[in-house]
Scaffold this motif. Sequence first.
Motif, PDB file in Angstrom:
ATOM      1  N   VAL A  39      42.976  30.327  41.783  1.00 36.97           N
ATOM      2  CA  VAL A  39      41.776  30.870  42.430  1.00 36.97           C
ATOM      3  C   VAL A  39      40.705  31.061  41.366  1.00 36.97           C
ATOM      4  O   VAL A  39      41.007  31.532  40.263  1.00 36.97           O
ATOM      5  N   ALA A  40      39.468  30.716  41.716  1.00 40.71           N
ATOM      6  CA  ALA A  40      38.345  31.017  40.819  1.00 40.71           C
ATOM      7  C   ALA A  40      37.294  31.816  41.564  1.00 40.71           C
ATOM      8  O   ALA A  40      36.877  31.428  42.674  1.00 40.71           O
ATOM      9  N   ASP A  41      36.905  32.927  40.982  1.00 33.37           N
ATOM     10  CA  ASP A  41      35.780  33.711  41.497  1.00 33.37           C
ATOM     11  C   ASP A  41      35.393  34.713  40.408  1.00 33.37           C
ATOM     12  O   ASP A  41      36.275  35.370  39.838  1.00 33.37           O
ATOM     13  N   PRO A  42      34.089  34.843  40.112  1.00 32.55           N
ATOM     14  CA  PRO A  42      33.697  35.812  39.096  1.00 32.55           C
ATOM     15  C   PRO A  42      33.894  37.256  39.549  1.00 32.55           C
ATOM     16  O   PRO A  42      33.983  38.155  38.712  1.00 32.55           O
ATOM     17  N   LEU A  43      33.984  37.471  40.866  1.00 31.72           N
ATOM     18  CA  LEU A  43      34.173  38.843  41.357  1.00 31.72           C
ATOM     19  C   LEU A  43      35.668  39.162  41.339  1.00 31.72           C
ATOM     20  O   LEU A  43      36.456  38.620  42.136  1.00 31.72           O
ATOM     21  N   ARG A  44      36.023  40.052  40.427  1.00 26.65           N
ATOM     22  CA  ARG A  44      37.443  40.312  40.183  1.00 26.65           C
ATOM     23  C   ARG A  44      38.181  40.775  41.443  1.00 26.65           C
ATOM     24  O   ARG A  44      39.303  40.325  41.733  1.00 26.65           O
ATOM     25  N   ALA A  45      37.543  41.668  42.201  1.00 27.52           N
ATOM     26  CA  ALA A  45      38.238  42.218  43.369  1.00 27.52           C
ATOM     27  C   ALA A  45      38.578  41.111  44.357  1.00 27.52           C
ATOM     28  O   ALA A  45      39.685  41.063  44.910  1.00 27.52           O
ATOM     29  N   ARG A  46      37.634  40.195  44.563  1.00 26.84           N
ATOM     30  CA  ARG A  46      37.880  39.098  45.508  1.00 26.84           C
ATOM     31  C   ARG A  46      38.963  38.157  44.968  1.00 26.84           C
ATOM     32  O   ARG A  46      39.856  37.732  45.697  1.00 26.84           O
ATOM     33  N   ARG A  47      38.800  37.837  43.696  1.00 23.94           N
ATOM     34  CA  ARG A  47      39.758  36.917  43.058  1.00 23.94           C
ATOM     35  C   ARG A  47      41.172  37.480  43.167  1.00 23.94           C
ATOM     36  O   ARG A  47      42.111  36.806  43.573  1.00 23.94           O
ATOM     37  N   ASP A  48      41.301  38.756  42.792  1.00 24.24           N
ATOM     38  CA  ASP A  48      42.635  39.354  42.748  1.00 24.24           C
ATOM     39  C   ASP A  48      43.226  39.557  44.137  1.00 24.24           C
ATOM     40  O   ASP A  48      44.439  39.468  44.318  1.00 24.24           O
ATOM     41  N   GLN A  49      42.361  39.840  45.095  1.00 18.92           N
ATOM     42  CA  GLN A  49      42.902  40.055  46.443  1.00 18.92           C
ATOM     43  C   GLN A  49      43.623  38.790  46.939  1.00 18.92           C
ATOM     44  O   GLN A  49      44.749  38.845  47.421  1.00 18.92           O
TER      45      GLN A  49
END
Length: 460
Positions: A39-49
């Motif tokens: 998964v790639a996303d700069p927003l940690r919360a979204r990425r980790d979810q």
Amino acid sequence: MTQTSPPLRLAILGAGARGAETYGRWLLRHPDRGRVVAVADPLRARRDQLADSAGLAPGDRFDDWRPLLAAADRLHLDAVVVALPDREHVAPTLAAAELGLVVLLEKPAAVTPVDLETLADGARRLKARIGVGHVLRFTPFWQTVHAVVSSGAIGGLVTALIEENIGFWHFAHSYVRGNWRRADLSSPMVLAKTCHDLDLIRWLAGSPPKTVTSVGSLSYFTAQNAPPGAPGRCLDGCPHAESCPFFAPRFYLDHLADVDRWPVSALGSDTSSEGRLESLRVGPYGRCVFHSDNDVADHQQTVLEFPAGLTATLSVSAFTGENTRTVRLTGTAGEIAGHLDSGNITVELFGPLAQLPDLPRASVLRETARPPLGHRVIELSAVAPPAAAFRGDAGGYVLGHAGGDDALMDAFVSSVRDAESQQAFSASLEESLDSHRMAFAAERSRLEGRVVRWDETVQG
Ligand SMILES: NC(=O)c1ccc[n+]([C@@H]2O[C@H](COP(=O)([O-])OP(=O)(O)OC[C@H]3O[C@@H](n4cnc5c(N)ncnc54)[C@H](O)[C@@H]3O)[C@@H](O)[C@H]2O)c1
């Protein structure tokens, strides 16, 4: 894919509403078909979810799509889902195609004519396997409408009218306060919202148009229409809180109190009441709809003329109660009328011997005869299967594009290892890109106040 094939290995680029909540969620529900392996996303919360739900190791979580693609070999990827913001579609898609990966690319494929042709040229050069997220094509409703038209049961198409009813709350959320409010940040509304409908028109017509004409404007969500004394934010003591249909706290705190997915997830990762309140105090979704920085049209009508004589009209409005599409097609031997969310389709067949084709995605509700000649009127139902519809968890309105989201993902995953369905996806890429060219032509026509010829559009 054969029964014994291992699940596909997919990466999700952009873990937002589409990447995580739609496609990621589908994969989590179908682990035998495909797995989210990065998964790639700069927003940690979204990425980790998403990464936590998929059980990913820390090394398979990335803060940008570039390092993820750089690790494609190690990750043994089969395919990627590009669900990044509108302006980040072309580069990752071509980079993934260079690596030989199959791509599911969210619409819009590109936001300028130049970028679109860069994508089209690159895709041809690389013989890329790219499916565009035109989910409506995959719904039982549009599959049925298309099957009736292509069978010839209603003769040659003469007129097509598609109405895209955006819904007043949806327009305020996405196109006044949200990510698609400004053409320079995303794209014009006729591309961002209605490339789906233009794709359907292109699909039904069987060719690109000859000419495109469009009118429309941002007529209502402007400072001139602000009621007296309305402050910049709903929570700053707006005297119209009780009466304004767009009062943000009523949307996000009251009516959507039990929803933590889209559209509420757009406010931020903290969807508690306090989190929502804070977001409405400082974030874009708490702005007065008359004092935002939006510039995209809130209504637009586009007329397209096709070489075979068909004329098609696409009418789109923010000012509707329902959030759905309706269609009316007239042909030389019959007529079709339908409503996407109800799944109801009425077909009238003028000829005494006319027959409908096999329609595997619909059932016949009833058949009557219309006076004075007694021609056949057949009422069909083409609804999404309940498991696919994602109904109910957002106060009753339909998520999942009438079953199209699930059906697209199902078709995409099946196609990755199946040459025949890959060909269908690749063929639909060119048509999908035509829908974007139609949108660029419509916007050009609207802004320049003239009829735009198709050959002008292709030249950019
Ligand atoms: N097919 C459809 O019907 C449909 C519906 C809605 C949206 N869309 C499209 O899908 C795309 C995504 O929309 P969304 O609603 O999910 O938006 P979103 O903002 O919820 O998600 C996009 C995500 O991409 C992340 N991102 C930004 N830059 C990144 C980078 N460099 N690397 C990795 N991640 C990055 C963002 O942090 C965000 O979480 C958009 O292009 C949108 O127009 C399609």
